[in-house]
Structures are given as C-alpha cells and as structure tokens.
Design a protein around this motif. Structure first.
Motif, PDB file in Angstrom:
ATOM      1  N   ARG A   1       3.007   7.351   6.583  1.00  0.00           N
ATOM      2  CA  ARG A   1       3.368   6.430   5.497  1.00  0.00           C
ATOM      3  C   ARG A   1       4.249   7.114   4.462  1.00  0.00           C
ATOM      4  O   ARG A   1       5.278   6.574   4.037  1.00  0.00           O
ATOM      5  CB  ARG A   1       2.096   5.894   4.828  1.00  0.00           C
ATOM      6  CG  ARG A   1       2.341   5.166   3.530  1.00  0.00           C
ATOM      7  CD  ARG A   1       1.076   4.580   2.954  1.00  0.00           C
ATOM      8  NE  ARG A   1      -0.008   5.521   2.756  1.00  0.00           N
ATOM      9  CZ  ARG A   1      -0.102   6.349   1.717  1.00  0.00           C
ATOM     10  NH1 ARG A   1       0.854   6.380   0.817  1.00  0.00           N
ATOM     11  NH2 ARG A   1      -1.139   7.152   1.598  1.00  0.00           N
ATOM     12  N   VAL A   2       3.861   8.334   4.058  1.00  0.00           N
ATOM     13  CA  VAL A   2       4.630   9.069   3.047  1.00  0.00           C
ATOM     14  C   VAL A   2       6.032   9.384   3.560  1.00  0.00           C
ATOM     15  O   VAL A   2       7.034   9.203   2.854  1.00  0.00           O
ATOM     16  CB  VAL A   2       3.882  10.354   2.655  1.00  0.00           C
ATOM     17  CG1 VAL A   2       4.775  11.282   1.841  1.00  0.00           C
ATOM     18  CG2 VAL A   2       2.610  10.022   1.879  1.00  0.00           C
TER      19      VAL A   2
ATOM     20  N   GLU B   1      -1.649  14.775  -0.256  1.00  0.00           N
ATOM     21  CA  GLU B   1      -0.617  13.741  -0.233  1.00  0.00           C
ATOM     22  C   GLU B   1       0.579  14.093  -1.113  1.00  0.00           C
ATOM     23  O   GLU B   1       1.734  13.860  -0.718  1.00  0.00           O
ATOM     24  CB  GLU B   1      -1.196  12.387  -0.646  1.00  0.00           C
ATOM     25  CG  GLU B   1      -0.172  11.271  -0.540  1.00  0.00           C
ATOM     26  CD  GLU B   1      -0.770   9.876  -0.641  1.00  0.00           C
ATOM     27  OE1 GLU B   1       0.013   8.926  -0.788  1.00  0.00           O
ATOM     28  OE2 GLU B   1      -2.012   9.752  -0.568  1.00  0.00           O
TER      29      GLU B   1
ATOM     30  N   ARG C   1       4.431  14.464   0.078  1.00  0.00           N
ATOM     31  CA  ARG C   1       5.547  13.715  -0.507  1.00  0.00           C
ATOM     32  C   ARG C   1       6.666  14.634  -0.979  1.00  0.00           C
ATOM     33  O   ARG C   1       7.839  14.361  -0.762  1.00  0.00           O
ATOM     34  CB  ARG C   1       5.047  12.828  -1.651  1.00  0.00           C
ATOM     35  CG  ARG C   1       6.112  11.857  -2.144  1.00  0.00           C
ATOM     36  CD  ARG C   1       5.539  10.818  -3.067  1.00  0.00           C
ATOM     37  NE  ARG C   1       4.582   9.942  -2.400  1.00  0.00           N
ATOM     38  CZ  ARG C   1       4.927   8.932  -1.604  1.00  0.00           C
ATOM     39  NH1 ARG C   1       6.211   8.669  -1.365  1.00  0.00           N
ATOM     40  NH2 ARG C   1       3.998   8.179  -1.043  1.00  0.00           N
TER      41      ARG C   1
ATOM     42  N   PHE D   1      -6.794   9.787   9.623  1.00  0.00           N
ATOM     43  CA  PHE D   1      -6.404   9.464   8.256  1.00  0.00           C
ATOM     44  C   PHE D   1      -5.242  10.345   7.803  1.00  0.00           C
ATOM     45  O   PHE D   1      -4.304   9.879   7.141  1.00  0.00           O
ATOM     46  CB  PHE D   1      -7.609   9.619   7.325  1.00  0.00           C
ATOM     47  CG  PHE D   1      -7.360   9.165   5.918  1.00  0.00           C
ATOM     48  CD1 PHE D   1      -6.819   7.906   5.664  1.00  0.00           C
ATOM     49  CD2 PHE D   1      -7.658   9.984   4.844  1.00  0.00           C
ATOM     50  CE1 PHE D   1      -6.587   7.478   4.365  1.00  0.00           C
ATOM     51  CE2 PHE D   1      -7.428   9.564   3.543  1.00  0.00           C
ATOM     52  CZ  PHE D   1      -6.890   8.311   3.299  1.00  0.00           C
TER      53      PHE D   1
ATOM     54  N   GLN E   1       1.353   2.588  -1.447  1.00  0.00           N
ATOM     55  CA  GLN E   1      -0.028   3.001  -1.230  1.00  0.00           C
ATOM     56  C   GLN E   1      -0.588   2.187  -0.065  1.00  0.00           C
ATOM     57  O   GLN E   1      -1.120   1.093  -0.236  1.00  0.00           O
ATOM     58  CB  GLN E   1      -0.870   2.774  -2.493  1.00  0.00           C
ATOM     59  CG  GLN E   1      -0.374   3.567  -3.689  1.00  0.00           C
ATOM     60  CD  GLN E   1      -0.395   5.059  -3.439  1.00  0.00           C
ATOM     61  OE1 GLN E   1      -1.324   5.574  -2.849  1.00  0.00           O
ATOM     62  NE2 GLN E   1       0.645   5.762  -3.878  1.00  0.00           N
TER      63      GLN E   1
ATOM     64  N   ARG F   1      -1.975   9.053   9.586  1.00  0.00           N
ATOM     65  CA  ARG F   1      -1.474   7.793   9.035  1.00  0.00           C
ATOM     66  C   ARG F   1      -0.921   7.991   7.625  1.00  0.00           C
ATOM     67  O   ARG F   1       0.096   7.397   7.258  1.00  0.00           O
ATOM     68  CB  ARG F   1      -2.598   6.756   9.021  1.00  0.00           C
ATOM     69  CG  ARG F   1      -2.903   6.204  10.404  1.00  0.00           C
ATOM     70  CD  ARG F   1      -4.157   5.365  10.383  1.00  0.00           C
ATOM     71  NE  ARG F   1      -4.294   4.579  11.611  1.00  0.00           N
ATOM     72  CZ  ARG F   1      -5.449   4.160  12.097  1.00  0.00           C
ATOM     73  NH1 ARG F   1      -6.575   4.460  11.486  1.00  0.00           N
ATOM     74  NH2 ARG F   1      -5.486   3.437  13.196  1.00  0.00           N
ATOM     75  N   THR F   2      -1.585   8.832   6.840  1.00  0.00           N
ATOM     76  CA  THR F   2      -1.097   9.087   5.481  1.00  0.00           C
ATOM     77  C   THR F   2       0.259   9.768   5.518  1.00  0.00           C
ATOM     78  O   THR F   2       1.192   9.378   4.796  1.00  0.00           O
ATOM     79  CB  THR F   2      -2.101   9.961   4.708  1.00  0.00           C
ATOM     80  OG1 THR F   2      -3.356   9.280   4.629  1.00  0.00           O
ATOM     81  CG2 THR F   2      -1.602  10.259   3.301  1.00  0.00           C
ATOM     82  N   GLN F   3       0.391  10.782   6.374  1.00  0.00           N
ATOM     83  CA  GLN F   3       1.680  11.474   6.441  1.00  0.00           C
ATOM     84  C   GLN F   3       2.781  10.548   6.950  1.00  0.00           C
ATOM     85  O   GLN F   3       3.904  10.566   6.439  1.00  0.00           O
ATOM     86  CB  GLN F   3       1.578  12.712   7.326  1.00  0.00           C
ATOM     87  CG  GLN F   3       2.865  13.528   7.296  1.00  0.00           C
ATOM     88  CD  GLN F   3       2.793  14.772   8.130  1.00  0.00           C
ATOM     89  OE1 GLN F   3       1.943  14.879   9.024  1.00  0.00           O
ATOM     90  NE2 GLN F   3       3.668  15.720   7.873  1.00  0.00           N
TER      91      GLN F   3
ATOM     92  N   VAL G   1      -7.336  15.014   2.282  1.00  0.00           N
ATOM     93  CA  VAL G   1      -6.074  14.342   2.561  1.00  0.00           C
ATOM     94  C   VAL G   1      -5.431  13.848   1.265  1.00  0.00           C
ATOM     95  O   VAL G   1      -4.208  13.947   1.085  1.00  0.00           O
ATOM     96  CB  VAL G   1      -6.284  13.186   3.556  1.00  0.00           C
ATOM     97  CG1 VAL G   1      -4.990  12.406   3.753  1.00  0.00           C
ATOM     98  CG2 VAL G   1      -6.789  13.723   4.898  1.00  0.00           C
ATOM     99  N   SER G   2      -6.237  13.327   0.354  1.00  0.00           N
ATOM    100  CA  SER G   2      -5.697  12.857  -0.922  1.00  0.00           C
ATOM    101  C   SER G   2      -5.047  13.994  -1.699  1.00  0.00           C
ATOM    102  O   SER G   2      -3.976  13.822  -2.299  1.00  0.00           O
ATOM    103  CB  SER G   2      -6.806  12.216  -1.765  1.00  0.00           C
ATOM    104  OG  SER G   2      -7.300  11.064  -1.133  1.00  0.00           O
TER     105      SER G   2
END
Length: 421
Positions: A365-366, A116, A120, A358, A418, A361-363, A112-113
């Motif tokens: 947020r971005v 990211e 973005r 994860f 972040q 949620r990461t996507q 996932v990192s």
C-alpha cells in the motif's frame, strides 16, 4: 499403484519449459480440466492444480509434509548443513508451532506500524530516483532496494550489504535446481551458506554485547527465558526472513508495476479512487501470487482429487493455478480488482499461513501510494520479458520500464492512504 492413478501422457508438461514459464496459466487451465492431479517434469513430481484440492492439502499436514521437503534445501550432494532446512517453513507440527511462536515477534501489528514511516521514506526516496532516471530496471532500482531496507530495519541487518543479500537469496533458492555434476556452482552455493552463517552468528554475538531496537535483540532477550531455543534456531529464522522476505516482497512489487504498465487506466483510477488500492493489491496477489507453488512430500499413500498418490511422492501445490480456478473465481483470467471473491490462498493456508501478511500488505500500500504520487504511468521497454527459473515463485528477471512523471502538483498534495484489510 492403485487403479485410481490417472494415466500420464507420454509427453508430459515441463514446468520449466520457456513457454510455460512465460505464461503458465493456459497450461494450468488444461490440467485443471483434464488432469487436475498428475505427474509433470522436472523429475516426475506430482502437481495439485484445483483450489479445493489445494486447500485440502494445506490443511492435511499429517500427510502432506513440509519437513519432508528438506531434501530440496539440503540434498546429499550439497555436503553441508543448510540452516534454511531448520526453519519453520520446513517443519511440521508440533515443531512448526514452536518455531512459529519465535517468528511471531517479527510481525506484530505494533512492529509493522513502527516500520510504516520507514517504508514510506524509503519508497519516497526510491520513487524520486525513478522519476529522475526515467528509464530503469524496476527490480534492482526499486523493488529489491525497498525490501532490503525494510528487512534491515526490522531485523537489524547492515543495509550496506545490499548486494550480498541479493546474491545470498539467489544462491539459496537455487539449491534444489543445481545439478550434482555442476561442482563450480555447488562450491558457490556452499560458500554463500558459509558466508551467511558467519554473518548471522556475528550479528547475534554483536547484539549480545550491545542490544539495539531490532528483532535480533528481541530474539536474544526471549532466548534468555527459553533455554530450548538455540543459536541455530535463531540463525535458521534469520535465513528464512531474509530469503523468503526478499523474494516474495520483490515479486509482489514487481507484479504491481508490471500490471499497471499493461493496464495504464488503473493508475488514473487509483489516483481518483484511493479507497480501491487495498482491493487492487488483493487482486494482484490473486492474479500473480508472490508464492506460485509450495512443495510437500506425502508421508503415506493418500488420495486427493480422485487420484491415488504413493507415499514419499514429491508434490507441488500450484497456488498460481488454484487462484485462477474458474470454479472458484468468475472470469478468473481477467484482472478485476472489483471482484467480490476472497482469495487468501496467496499467503498459504492452515498451519503455514504466512506470518508476514500484514507487513506485505502494508508495504504494498505504501509503495503504491508513493509511486502514484510521482508517476503518471509506466511504459514497458522490452518486447518480451525473461522469467526466473524457480518453481516456488514466478517473477521477471528484469523489468525495464520508462517512468512518465505526473504533470500536476495535486498528486503530491493528496493525503496518504490508510488502507484497511
């Protein structure tokens, strides 16, 4: 039937009626009060509506079976195998654990990192497009395209097949609702399954010849050391990742923007207090969960919520109702990112807790970060929204909005957020 079975009114709730699809929550509230476990239409399925009862059902895989619901993805009148039926989402332990360990490779924190930055750059490009066009349908112009790009990068799909992915997903999730008499539609669905299966098998063959830095290549490398994993297992996983990944992530992004259009003050608040963004996303997940209902089949007679269910009963676990349960959430029908209650039920529970938490949620947020940089507010351009007719998700068919751009350069200067969960 036991005397414990709750009496059903002659006119029972139809989950697909237009009024219910447009706003199911008042109907859910009435069920929680008067008939928390009862039968509804279509087809007299049972529903579970209260938070605590839902948690119990999710944990009890020995009675509330996922594998039993394969009939929904592979009804007899389909007359062909549907690879989605062999995926982990329709498996019970111990088979579920075997398939889940295979799928774990797609959702590591390191993966996932690495994704990211791609998320973005994709969100940035698509958000610029929204600002340029101003009046758009957010779903095809942003939400679907953003998620297809992520899935293509993660799995190794060809992103130029974007329109095919959308059609494939639409056809796959409609299998259970196609009438056996609708021969033309059944032929379309069969052709889609044939097309998808050919594409997935060709992709596996191509990566065997020339591995790349993607999930398919990783899966094939693992298969060398695990001769119990078949190509059909891999195809079933790819079906699941495409269909479930596209449908749920698109719904989450769409609801984020719809909620911001209805509550514009939150756009200013989030720009001023970016630390609130993770909690805003969590409240979206509670208020309009991407997975609205999950289906199960009872393997034996059982009791839940004080009601006796027969063996082989089709049961809809109404997550969308449980996350509005007033006994679990204070002022449950109010959108409030500052609430303290936790609501992990949006991603399921127990053995079937979503692996993509994860990533989702990461996507989110971005995406929210990039939209807030460019967009001052969103204005709805429809008096009423049309809602999909799929039981497991609830999402507008279209989301026409006007994008009002930010008028100050500081929004673009703000550091990236972040988020931490």
């Amino acid at each position: 039937m036991s005397s414990h079975v709750r009496k059903i009114p002659m006119s029972r709730l139809n989950l697909f009626s237009p009024d219910v699809r447009e706003n199911p929550y008042p109907f859910y509230a009435e069920l929680r009060r008067s008939s928390p476990v009862c039968q509804v239409d279509p087809n007299g399925m049972w529903v579970v509506t209260r938070y605590d009862d839902l948690m119990s059902a999710f944990k009890n895989t020995q009675v509330f079976s996922s594998a039993g619901m394969r009939v929904a993805t592979e009804p007899p009148y389909l007359r062909r195998h549907n690879p989605l039926s062999g995926s982990m989402i329709l498996a019970d332990p111990p088979r579920h654990g075997q398939l889940r360990s295979l799928a774990n490779r797609a959702f590591t924190a390191s993966t996932v990192s690495l994704l990211e930055q791609h998320m973005r750059s994709t969100a940035s490009r698509l958000a610029d497009g929204l600002v340029q066009r101003r009046v758009v349908d957010f779903i095809p112009e942003f939400a679907s395209r953003a998620q297809i790009s992520v899935l293509a990068k993660l799995i190794g799909f060809d992103p130029s097949l974007e329109k095919h992915f959308e059609r494939w997903t639409t056809d796959l999730v409609s299998v259970a609702t196609v009438s056996p008499e609708d021969h033309a539609r059944l032929d379309e669905v069969r052709n889609t399954i044939d097309e998808m299966e050919r594409y997935m098998l060709d992709l596996l063959a191509a990566r065997r010849r020339q591995p790349e830095n993607d999930l398919v290549s990783d899966l094939l490398r693992s298969q060398v050391n695990d001769d119990a994993t078949t190509d059909q297992d891999l195809v079933s996983l790819l079906f699941l990742l495409l269909v479930a990944g596209l449908e749920t992530a698109t719904s989450l992004m769409t609801h984020m923007v719809l909620i911001l259009a209805q509550r514009p003050a939150w756009m200013d608040r989030l720009r001023a207090e970016p630390a609130l963004i993770p909690r805003f996303i969590e409240e979206v997940l509670r208020f309009e969960p991407p997975v609205h209902a999950t289906m199960r089949l009872t393997l034996t007679e059982t009791e839940i919520g004080g009601v006796r269910l027969p063996a082989h009963a089709v049961v809809a676990l109404l997550v969308g109702s449980g996350l509005r349960d007033e006994t679990r959430f204070q002022d449950a029908d109010r959108f409030n990112p500052e609430r303290r209650e936790q609501a992990n039920l949006a991603f399921g529970h127990g053995a079937h807790f979503c692996l993509g938490v994860f990533l989702a949620r990461t996507q989110a947020r971005v995406v929210l970060d990039e939209l807030l940089r460019r967009c001052s507010r969103f204005e709805l351009r429809a008096d009423r929204l049309e809602w999909n007719a799929v039981l497991n998700t609830r999402c507008p068919v279209a989301l026409p909005i006007e994008v009002i751009p930010t008028t100050y350069s500081a929004a673009r200067e703000r550091p990236t957020i972040q988020g931490v969960w």
